[in-house]
Design a protein around this motif. Structure first.
Motif, PDB file in Angstrom:
ATOM      1  N   GLU A 179       0.803  -1.219   0.000  1.00  0.00           N
ATOM      2  CA  GLU A 179       0.000   0.000   0.000  1.00  0.00           C
ATOM      3  C   GLU A 179       0.839   1.274   0.000  1.00  0.00           C
ATOM      4  OE1 GLU A 179      -2.790  -0.135   3.186  1.00  0.00           O
ATOM      5  OE2 GLU A 179      -3.495  -2.160   2.706  1.00  0.00           O
ATOM      6  N   VAL A 180       2.153   1.148   0.141  1.00  0.00           N
ATOM      7  CA  VAL A 180       3.042   2.313   0.184  1.00  0.00           C
ATOM      8  C   VAL A 180       3.501   2.646  -1.227  1.00  0.00           C
ATOM      9  CG1 VAL A 180       5.161   3.272   1.149  1.00  0.00           C
ATOM     10  CG2 VAL A 180       3.794   1.646   2.500  1.00  0.00           C
ATOM     11  N   GLU A 181       3.299   3.886  -1.648  1.00  0.00           N
ATOM     12  CA  GLU A 181       3.649   4.294  -3.008  1.00  0.00           C
ATOM     13  C   GLU A 181       5.141   4.556  -3.168  1.00  0.00           C
ATOM     14  OE1 GLU A 181       1.263   7.558  -4.221  1.00  0.00           O
ATOM     15  OE2 GLU A 181      -0.640   6.467  -4.061  1.00  0.00           O
ATOM     16  N   ASP A 182       5.793   5.072  -2.136  1.00  0.00           N
ATOM     17  CA  ASP A 182       7.215   5.401  -2.245  1.00  0.00           C
ATOM     18  C   ASP A 182       8.047   4.127  -2.351  1.00  0.00           C
ATOM     19  OD1 ASP A 182       6.601   8.086  -1.985  1.00  0.00           O
ATOM     20  OD2 ASP A 182       6.892   8.091   0.189  1.00  0.00           O
ATOM     21  N   SER A 183       9.170   4.228  -3.035  1.00  0.00           N
ATOM     22  CA  SER A 183      10.084   3.081  -3.117  1.00  0.00           C
ATOM     23  C   SER A 183      11.054   3.058  -1.945  1.00  0.00           C
ATOM     24  CB  SER A 183      10.858   3.116  -4.441  1.00  0.00           C
ATOM     25  OG  SER A 183      11.605   4.320  -4.550  1.00  0.00           O
ATOM     26  N   VAL A 184      11.332   4.208  -1.358  1.00  0.00           N
ATOM     27  CA  VAL A 184      12.245   4.326  -0.218  1.00  0.00           C
ATOM     28  C   VAL A 184      11.446   4.783   0.987  1.00  0.00           C
ATOM     29  CG1 VAL A 184      14.311   5.450   0.673  1.00  0.00           C
ATOM     30  CG2 VAL A 184      14.140   4.941  -1.779  1.00  0.00           C
ATOM     31  N   PHE A 185      11.359   3.933   2.008  1.00  0.00           N
ATOM     32  CA  PHE A 185      10.577   4.302   3.195  1.00  0.00           C
ATOM     33  C   PHE A 185      10.977   3.418   4.373  1.00  0.00           C
ATOM     34  CE2 PHE A 185       8.223   1.055   0.984  1.00  0.00           C
ATOM     35  CZ  PHE A 185       7.673   0.249   1.971  1.00  0.00           C
ATOM     36  N   SER A 186      10.688   3.928   5.560  1.00  0.00           N
ATOM     37  CA  SER A 186      11.006   3.224   6.800  1.00  0.00           C
ATOM     38  C   SER A 186       9.829   2.365   7.244  1.00  0.00           C
ATOM     39  CB  SER A 186      11.329   4.246   7.901  1.00  0.00           C
ATOM     40  OG  SER A 186      11.356   3.628   9.169  1.00  0.00           O
ATOM     41  N   LEU A 187      10.123   1.293   7.967  1.00  0.00           N
ATOM     42  CA  LEU A 187       9.056   0.480   8.545  1.00  0.00           C
ATOM     43  C   LEU A 187       8.278   1.235   9.611  1.00  0.00           C
ATOM     44  CD1 LEU A 187      10.680  -3.060   8.826  1.00  0.00           C
ATOM     45  CD2 LEU A 187       8.775  -2.372   7.368  1.00  0.00           C
ATOM     46  N   ASN A 188       8.793   2.372  10.060  1.00  0.00           N
ATOM     47  CA  ASN A 188       8.012   3.216  10.967  1.00  0.00           C
ATOM     48  C   ASN A 188       6.673   3.592  10.354  1.00  0.00           C
ATOM     49  OD1 ASN A 188       9.191   4.179  13.649  1.00  0.00           O
ATOM     50  ND2 ASN A 188      10.975   4.268  12.302  1.00  0.00           N
ATOM     51  N   LEU A 189       6.627   3.708   9.040  1.00  0.00           N
ATOM     52  CA  LEU A 189       5.378   4.038   8.352  1.00  0.00           C
ATOM     53  C   LEU A 189       4.335   2.948   8.584  1.00  0.00           C
ATOM     54  CD1 LEU A 189       3.970   6.027   6.434  1.00  0.00           C
ATOM     55  CD2 LEU A 189       4.908   4.741   4.520  1.00  0.00           C
ATOM     56  N   LEU A 190       4.751   1.685   8.499  1.00  0.00           N
ATOM     57  CA  LEU A 190       3.825   0.590   8.771  1.00  0.00           C
ATOM     58  C   LEU A 190       3.445   0.544  10.243  1.00  0.00           C
ATOM     59  CD1 LEU A 190       4.677  -0.258   5.888  1.00  0.00           C
ATOM     60  CD2 LEU A 190       4.667  -2.624   6.696  1.00  0.00           C
ATOM     61  N   TRP A 191       4.436   0.770  11.114  1.00  0.00           N
ATOM     62  CA  TRP A 191       4.136   0.761  12.550  1.00  0.00           C
ATOM     63  C   TRP A 191       3.092   1.812  12.904  1.00  0.00           C
ATOM     64  CZ3 TRP A 191       9.832   0.721  14.712  1.00  0.00           C
ATOM     65  CH2 TRP A 191      10.404  -0.528  14.453  1.00  0.00           C
ATOM     66  N   ASP A 192       3.188   2.991  12.294  1.00  0.00           N
ATOM     67  CA  ASP A 192       2.203   4.037  12.576  1.00  0.00           C
ATOM     68  C   ASP A 192       0.796   3.582  12.195  1.00  0.00           C
ATOM     69  OD1 ASP A 192       4.043   5.797  13.637  1.00  0.00           O
ATOM     70  OD2 ASP A 192       4.353   6.890  11.762  1.00  0.00           O
ATOM     71  N   ARG A 193       0.664   2.898  11.076  1.00  0.00           N
ATOM     72  CA  ARG A 193      -0.653   2.405  10.670  1.00  0.00           C
ATOM     73  C   ARG A 193      -1.147   1.318  11.622  1.00  0.00           C
ATOM     74  NH1 ARG A 193      -0.257   2.301   3.992  1.00  0.00           N
ATOM     75  NH2 ARG A 193       0.505   4.442   3.787  1.00  0.00           N
ATOM     76  N   MET A 194      -0.243   0.490  12.104  1.00  0.00           N
ATOM     77  CA  MET A 194      -0.622  -0.550  13.054  1.00  0.00           C
ATOM     78  C   MET A 194      -0.990   0.036  14.413  1.00  0.00           C
ATOM     79  SD  MET A 194       2.337  -3.331  12.130  1.00  0.00           S
ATOM     80  CE  MET A 194       2.553  -3.931  10.453  1.00  0.00           C
ATOM     81  N   LEU A 195      -0.322   1.100  14.800  1.00  0.00           N
ATOM     82  CA  LEU A 195      -0.689   1.788  16.043  1.00  0.00           C
ATOM     83  C   LEU A 195      -2.114   2.314  15.968  1.00  0.00           C
ATOM     84  CD1 LEU A 195       2.633   3.712  16.721  1.00  0.00           C
ATOM     85  CD2 LEU A 195       1.601   2.044  18.265  1.00  0.00           C
TER      86      LEU A 195
END
Length: 230
Positions: A179-195
């Protein structure tokens, strides 16, 4: 989808800039602690799990790491021309890791005591969790001076805040990566959605842990495990 992880990702692509001269001509996972490269300390934790798939991502000085890992059962996910960070790197490696939840493990820490991956496996509950992070009490984080990353409630559900320190080991479902459009990103982005959905959890580690992200960390880690130079 599998309930228990059968694959593990070793994060080994970083530049190691905080190591200064130690990483000018070698990647950080090959910096030695107690006479052995950091990545071998990480593999000591992985081997007892007998996982069918172990993958390491490479970017900085990849030929050296590839040569070191050539005799080990580790597949290589080379990131080029750009380094992809943890989230992008994990997604790039999915063809090698397969489907379902995976372990991820940073290669710049040394552990003393129980195997953190075994602790994660014991507490993993895919019905409630999208990720389970190993969290270190401050009193067990050797040389760490930060305020901490997460607070856990009585069920282990995580919230961001000063308290426990993320130790760089987790089990995580990979569905959200698509679901993430960017090719470069941190797993913090997924953690925020899980939070937001209440599905990010933590498991407290029972041993000692040392981040080896800088030269002093080498000394601290060797003292922690009782290593003496001869």
């Amino acid at each position: 989808m599998r309930d228990a992880p059968e694959a593990l990702m070793l994060f080994a692509a970083g530049f190691g800039t905080r190591m200064g001269a130690l990483t000018r001509s070698r990647p950080k996972p090959l910096v030695e602690v107690a006479g052995r490269p950091l990545i071998d300390h990480a593999l000591d934790l992985v081997t007892p799990l007998r996982l069918p798939r172990v993958v390491a991502n490479l970017h900085y000085l990849p030929e050296q790491l590839a040569a070191h890992l050539s005799s080990k059962a580790v597949a290589l996910s080379v990131e080029a021309p750009d380094i992809l960070e943890t989230g992008g790197g994990l997604r790039h490696a999915l063809p090698l890791l397969g489907t379902g939840p995976v372990f991820t493990l940073n290669t710049d820490a040394v552990w003393h005591g129980e195997n953190p991956l075994q602790r994660l496996l014991t507490q993993w509950d895919p019905d409630r969790m999208d990720a389970l992070l190993i969290c270190i009490p401050k009193t067990q984080a050797v040389g760490h001076k930060g305020a901490g990353d997460f607070i856990l409630d009585e069920t282990g559900r995580a919230a961001r805040g000063p308290g426990l320190i993320y130790g760089g080991a987790q089990i995580i479902k990979t569905d959200l990566l698509s679901e993430v459009e960017d090719s470069v990103f941190s797993l913090n982005l997924l953690w925020d959605r899980m939070l937001e959905t209440g599905r990010l959890y933590g498991a407290q580690y029972g041993g000692a842990w040392c981040d080896v992200g800088h030269p002093q960390g080498i000394i601290d880690a060797e003292e922690m495990i009782g290593y003496r130079h001869v």
